[in-house]
Design an enzyme around this catalytic site. Structure first.
Site, PDB file in Angstrom:
ATOM      1  N   LYS A 120       0.818  -1.210   0.000  1.00 17.26           N
ATOM      2  CA  LYS A 120       0.000   0.000   0.000  1.00 17.26           C
ATOM      3  C   LYS A 120       0.859   1.270   0.000  1.00 17.26           C
ATOM      4  CE  LYS A 120      -4.078  -2.128   0.826  1.00 17.26           C
ATOM      5  NZ  LYS A 120      -3.717  -3.545   0.775  1.00 17.26           N
TER       6      LYS A 120
HETATM    7  C1  LIG Z   1      -4.374  -4.597   0.354  1.00 16.42           C
HETATM    8  C2  LIG Z   1      -3.641  -5.856   0.288  1.00 16.42           C
HETATM    9  C3  LIG Z   1      -3.947  -6.832  -0.667  1.00 16.42           C
HETATM   10  C4  LIG Z   1      -5.079  -6.658  -1.652  1.00 16.42           C
HETATM   11  O1  LIG Z   1      -4.859  -5.632  -2.577  1.00 16.42           O
HETATM   12  P1  LIG Z   1      -6.083  -5.005  -3.399  1.00 16.42           P
HETATM   13  O2  LIG Z   1      -5.520  -3.870  -4.136  1.00 16.42           O
HETATM   14  O3  LIG Z   1      -7.089  -4.581  -2.367  1.00 16.42           O
HETATM   15  O4  LIG Z   1      -6.609  -6.072  -4.264  1.00 16.42           O
HETATM   16  C5  LIG Z   1      -3.189  -7.970  -0.697  1.00 16.42           C
HETATM   17  N1  LIG Z   1      -2.193  -8.179   0.186  1.00 16.42           N
HETATM   18  C6  LIG Z   1      -1.873  -7.273   1.126  1.00 16.42           C
HETATM   19  C7  LIG Z   1      -0.783  -7.571   2.081  1.00 16.42           C
HETATM   20  C8  LIG Z   1      -2.575  -6.087   1.201  1.00 16.42           C
HETATM   21  O5  LIG Z   1      -2.261  -5.185   2.130  1.00 16.42           O
END
Ligand SMILES: *Cc1c(COP(=O)(O)O)cnc(C)c1O
Length: 496
Positions: free
Chosen positions: A112
């Protein structure tokens, strides 16, 4: 060239990228999308000699046409630098016969960070002098901390994070509740992630709240429904491809596959944007955990959220409504916004919708989808560690299992598996998979894992244990609106 974004639910909407970033999503509850995305192409041959920041500038220039070159350059420079513990920002490593794209080298050790280090910098160039913006974010764990870090102490911006009480890992919770800064607020809500997300969406559409906040303060979103967060993620698809070319693993122009662990469908959608912009991708392999609404959709074209909700060892994927899937439906229906609106109305009314066979086929051309149980996740972590000495977090491991399923019918195409978190963010599941015994104390588990695997603990996760707790609120879902009102006052008007 087209310069405006529109809404997935109403193609008469025309909005600049800047306004789309400020608003988060459309008044008709649709998401902002760029029509005719494929009409713009990124020059692949040129990319090969560029670094991450250069590629970011090239991609952003295409997708944010109303930002000046100086605004884009400044934003990129402020977002991607020594706060990442790899010079490559998102390095690719070889494991066995596939490649892992490590997206967790940012300040909070989650993928993120890639979006949320850049979004606030873009937001700076969106706000005019008297504008204040309060970011509201629902988090399944990782978004919260990454958003808090991105927005911390920025002028005229505040951030409120809601997380499901008991629904995030111990480390994720600690990371959030220890956040400093004079504009950061965090509350646990009594409910799951979908409750948090649904209520945040409601607040955005709450006209009485809007009036109470006045003209000066607007609400916006740091979830991946905001294009300012989604678009930065397009960059690492190009950059990882470049890294493979430069390592001699592929030739420029060769097709590759990507496997992406999925929750809100933002990460993998960014990959699809890269494909539309000219990246040669054969297939996106989409991985769910036991909350496999999307995997079921891929079988019959019925999206049905009426089902039990599971808390799994990959909590950032514990999601039943993948918001960004709406954007894929927009592109795959030939940008038919009336059709998308109908589907989304069905989802709201009955918790499900069905797409036509034609659209399902069209989706399956580019995407394969499967899921991994908790037990399979643990087995995958153990297998890859024992055979290759590489330690995966549970989300990445969910991807690994589905990737292996997919490869039964496509062994040739080079595969890049996106790794979305450091294994140290989810130490219990990782320890259960690779150590004979898991200690009760989470910090001890981290130390045990480091001693056994020699994989270094990221600095922010090593230090989080010593920081004072700053945010202790636990509130009912029904109290979220009051909480927002109160925190807007505190952040923007109560300062000494
Ligand atoms: C947010 C997240 C995901 C999923 O990503 P999206 O963009 O919501 O599909 C997968 N793995 C981790 C560790 C995340 O923080």
């Amino acid at each position: 060239m087209n310069k405006f974004y529109t809404s997935t639910r109403n193609n008469s909407v025309k909005i600049s990228a800047k306004d789309a970033i400020k608003k988060g999503f459309a008044d008709d509850k649709g998401l902002f999308v760029y029509p005719n995305l494929g009409n713009t192409q990124v020059d692949l041959d040129k990319l090969i000699t560029l670094d991450y920041q250069d590629i970011a500038r090239a991609v952003l220039t295409k997708l944010l046409p109303d930002f000046s070159a100086a605004e884009i350059s400044e934003s990129v420079a402020n977002a991607y630098h020594s706060s990442f513990d790899s010079e490559k920002i998102t390095p690719v490593v070889n494991v066995d016969n596939f490649h892992v794209l490590e997206l967790f080298h940012g300040p909070t050790s989650a993928f993120k960070d890639v979006g949320l280090q850049l979004l606030p910098q873009l937001m700076k160039h969106v706000l005019t002098e008297n504008n204040k913006v309060m970011i509201l974010t629902a988090t399944s764990g990782d978004t919260g901390k990454a958003a808090l870090e991105g927005f911390k102490d920025l002028h005229n911006m505040g951030i409120i994070v809601f997380y499901p009480n008991g629904g995030v890992s111990k480390v994720q919770k600690l990371q959030m509740v220890t956040t400093g800064g004079n504009n950061t607020k965090v509350a646990a809500i009594k409910g799951n992630f979908d409750d948090a997300q649904t209520n945040v969406k409601r607040l955005f559409n709450d006209q009485s709240l809007k009036q109470q906040l006045g003209n000066e303060v607007s609400l916006s979103s740091a979830n991946s429904i905001n294009i300012g967060r989604l678009i930065p993620q397009v960059v690492y698809y190009f950059d990882s491809y470049k890294q493979l070319v430069n390592a001699g693993s592929i030739k420029a122009g060769d097709q590759v596959n990507f496997t992406v662990p999925t929750g809100n469908f933002g990460d993998v959608l960014a990959g699809y944007y890269a494909k539309l912009l000219g990246l040669p991708v054969k297939k996106f392999v989409v991985a769910c955990n036991e909350n496999n609404v999307l995997a079921n959709f891929f079988e019959h074209g019925v999206y049905d959220r009426n089902r039990p909700f599971y808390q799994t060892v990959a909590p950032s994927m514990d999601i039943q409504v993948s918001s960004n899937f709406e954007r894929l439906l927009y592109y795959k229906s030939g940008e038919d916004t009336e059709y998308v609106k109908q589907l989304m109305d069905d989802l709201e009314d009955s918790g499900k919708y069905q797409v036509s066979k034609e659209i399902l086929d069209n989706i399956q051309k580019d995407f394969y989808c499967g899921y991994s149980t908790d037990q399979e996740i643990e087995n995958s972590i153990a297998t890859v560690y024992n055979e290759n000495g590489y330690l995966m977090d549970p989300h990445t491991a969910a991807g690994y299992k589905v990737m292996r399923d997919y490869q039964k019918s496509d062994k040739q195409t080079p595969m890049i598996l996106l790794s979305t978190a450091s294994p140290y963010k989810f130490v219990n599941a990782v320890s259960d998979a690779v150590l004979p015994k898991t200690a009760n104390d989470v910090l001890q588990v981290m130390r045990d894992l480091a001693a056994e695997t020699h994989a270094p603990i990221p600095e922010n996760l090593r230090k989080v244990w010593e920081l004072p707790i700053k945010h202790e609120s636990v509130i009912e879902k029904s109290e979220m609106k009051d909480y927002v009102r109160q925190k807007v006052e505190e952040v923007f008007y109560d300062k000494d």
